[in-house]
Write an enzyme that holds these catalytic residues in place. Structure first.
Site, PDB file in Angstrom:
ATOM      1  N   GLY A 140      44.391  41.639  34.583  1.00 17.57           N
ATOM      2  CA  GLY A 140      44.655  43.074  34.445  1.00 17.57           C
ATOM      3  C   GLY A 140      45.688  43.102  33.339  1.00 17.57           C
ATOM      4  O   GLY A 140      46.230  42.296  32.836  1.00 17.57           O
ATOM      5  N   ASP A 182      48.524  53.558  40.177  1.00 15.30           N
ATOM      6  CA  ASP A 182      47.320  52.989  39.451  1.00 15.30           C
ATOM      7  C   ASP A 182      46.214  52.760  40.359  1.00 15.30           C
ATOM      8  O   ASP A 182      45.619  51.852  40.452  1.00 15.30           O
ATOM      9  CB  ASP A 182      47.730  51.747  38.792  1.00 15.30           C
ATOM     10  CG  ASP A 182      46.843  51.131  37.889  1.00 15.30           C
ATOM     11  OD1 ASP A 182      46.023  51.906  37.352  1.00 15.30           O
ATOM     12  OD2 ASP A 182      46.504  49.871  37.536  1.00 15.30           O
ATOM     13  N   LEU A 229      40.465  35.196  39.931  1.00 18.97           N
ATOM     14  CA  LEU A 229      39.956  36.228  40.698  1.00 18.97           C
ATOM     15  C   LEU A 229      39.769  37.663  39.474  1.00 18.97           C
ATOM     16  O   LEU A 229      38.647  38.228  39.758  1.00 18.97           O
ATOM     17  CB  LEU A 229      40.639  36.590  42.035  1.00 18.97           C
ATOM     18  CG  LEU A 229      40.448  35.478  43.177  1.00 18.97           C
ATOM     19  CD1 LEU A 229      41.362  36.274  44.279  1.00 18.97           C
ATOM     20  CD2 LEU A 229      39.063  35.385  43.732  1.00 18.97           C
ATOM     21  N   GLY A 230      40.706  37.705  39.017  1.00 18.70           N
ATOM     22  CA  GLY A 230      40.671  38.892  38.024  1.00 18.70           C
ATOM     23  C   GLY A 230      41.757  38.790  37.087  1.00 18.70           C
ATOM     24  O   GLY A 230      43.048  38.280  37.540  1.00 18.70           O
ATOM     25  N   VAL A 274      45.287  37.262  38.852  1.00 22.93           N
ATOM     26  CA  VAL A 274      45.386  37.244  40.408  1.00 22.93           C
ATOM     27  C   VAL A 274      44.457  36.003  40.661  1.00 22.93           C
ATOM     28  O   VAL A 274      42.968  35.590  40.047  1.00 22.93           O
ATOM     29  CB  VAL A 274      44.652  38.225  40.959  1.00 22.93           C
ATOM     30  CG1 VAL A 274      44.682  37.908  42.404  1.00 22.93           C
ATOM     31  CG2 VAL A 274      45.384  39.423  40.909  1.00 22.93           C
ATOM     32  N   LYS A 293      49.178  36.910  42.759  1.00 27.88           N
ATOM     33  CA  LYS A 293      49.410  37.727  41.772  1.00 27.88           C
ATOM     34  C   LYS A 293      50.437  37.137  40.755  1.00 27.88           C
ATOM     35  O   LYS A 293      51.537  37.198  41.232  1.00 27.88           O
ATOM     36  CB  LYS A 293      49.440  39.189  41.961  1.00 27.88           C
ATOM     37  CG  LYS A 293      49.691  40.021  40.571  1.00 27.88           C
ATOM     38  CD  LYS A 293      49.670  41.434  40.910  1.00 27.88           C
ATOM     39  CE  LYS A 293      49.665  42.251  39.610  1.00 27.88           C
ATOM     40  NZ  LYS A 293      49.527  43.761  39.827  1.00 27.88           N
TER      41      LYS A 293
END
Length: 364
Positions: A72, A193, A69-70, A77, A91
């Site tokens: 970082g 964050d 999904l993403g 994730v 995550k």
């Protein structure tokens, strides 16, 4: 026959070693404490589960690239589907420091009890691995970053832009969520964050503040700040926190103000020199403050936002954001004050748009 016996013995030894390693990781990640508290959590209506590594691997199809999904700075994730068919976000962090390991179980107990409509719900975690994994509710409509800038980066597809009234609503909802974390959670929690990529949108495009993986418990009564290694994202970092390494609730206030600027201007929080899509390189916060001081803040607002929200409301939001972006944290308002002010301004903007059906529909 002897060869088969030796091979079977070797497999058995490897399996015992793996089980011992899993048990060791489980214990060092605070699994025994969490196990003891599961009954208490359940009796208070909190559904929190300890997942195994096998369950996480199966849910994500072996952490397949197609499930990302993403990405970082702290990890990846994945979208997962549990055995009961429910969708979750998993995550998987890359690293964790010694302090986080010591505090992990306690922080999970606290975060699992947070119940706010605009905060992504923590459903459980996986502890029988070296770096714990977190399991959250799945939020289907991507990040606010993607909706503002037309694409959210790694693993995120291109998303439609939000209309002006929806932007004000998302800002107010996100502020309310952070105010809850600061003032109503027990103990209070600092996000650490806050950024548009960490605000997700659900099926109704309501805001869901996410990724408390970098969060810290707020200072105890009588303490001014938490001393910590600086963590955050370029463009959103509180300058005072960056200089002093002292984290306070006002650090989240500064970062949130940058998110509101993204919503109002359509610009990125930080634009490197080589980013040809941005007219000005560098910090959006600095660009905004300079524009206000020159009396040009209306000019840098998104044209549609300026037309539909109205300059009077925008002027008041600009005044609020200038307070939030003060270099001295004590001069900034609290997150609760920011949330209350944004809600009042949003209501005013909606009332002034009653003759425009398109705006009213977008604000619902």
């Amino acid at each position: 026959m002897l060869l088969l016996i030796c091979f079977a013995a070797h497999l058995g030894l490897q399996k015992r070693r793996l089980l011992r390693a899993k048990q060791r990781f489980f214990e060092q990640n605070g699994g025994l404490l969490l196990q003891q508290q599961l009954g208490t959590l359940a009796s208070s209506g909190v559904a929190f589960k300890l997942f195994s590594e096998e369950e996480m691997s199966k849910a994500t199809e072996g952490f397949a690239e197609a499930r990302v999904l993403g990405r970082g700075g702290h990890g990846v994730v994945y979208k997962g589907v549990l055995a009961d068919g429910s969708a979750v976000a998993v995550k998987k962090s890359r690293v964790v420091d010694a302090r986080q390991v010591r505090e992990f179980a306690r922080e999970m107990l606290i975060l699992s009890q947070i119940n706010h409509r605009n905060v992504v719900k923590l459903l459980g975690c996986c502890l029988d691995v070296e770096v714990p994994m977190l399991v959250y509710e799945f939020v289907p409509n991507g990040s606010l970053h993607g909706h503002i800038h037309g694409g959210g980066g790694d693993g995120e597809t291109r998303l439609p832009r939000l209309p002006p009234a929806a932007r004000l609503r998302v800002a107010a909802e996100s502020a309310d969520a952070l105010a809850y974390m600061h003032s109503s959670a027990s103990p209070p929690v600092l996000h650490r964050d806050v950024k548009s990529a960490n605000i997700l949108l659900d099926g109704e495009l309501a805001a869901k503040v996410s990724d408390f993986g970098a969060s810290r418990l707020a200072p105890a009564a009588g303490e001014a700040a938490v001393a910590t290694l600086v963590q955050g994202t370029l463009g959103y970092l509180d300058p005072e926190y960056l200089l002093t390494c002292q984290l306070t609730s006002k650090s989240d206030v500064y970062s949130f103000a940058v998110v509101v600027l993204e919503l109002l201007t359509g610009r990125k929080a930080f634009a490197p020199v080589e980013d040809e899509e941005e007219e000005e390189e560098g910090s959006l916060a600095f660009f905004f403050v300079t524009a206000v001081q020159a009396g040009r803040h209306r000019e840098i607002m998104d044209e549609e936002v300026r037309e539909k929200v109205g300059v009077e409301v925008l002027d008041e939001i600009a005044e609020l954001l200038m307070q939030c972006l003060s270099m001295a944290s004590e001069e900034r308002p609290t997150m609760k004050e920011v949330a209350d002010k944004l809600q009042r301004l949003r209501s005013r903007a909606c009332r002034s748009a009653t003759n425009n059906p398109g705006i009213n529909q977008a604000s619902n």
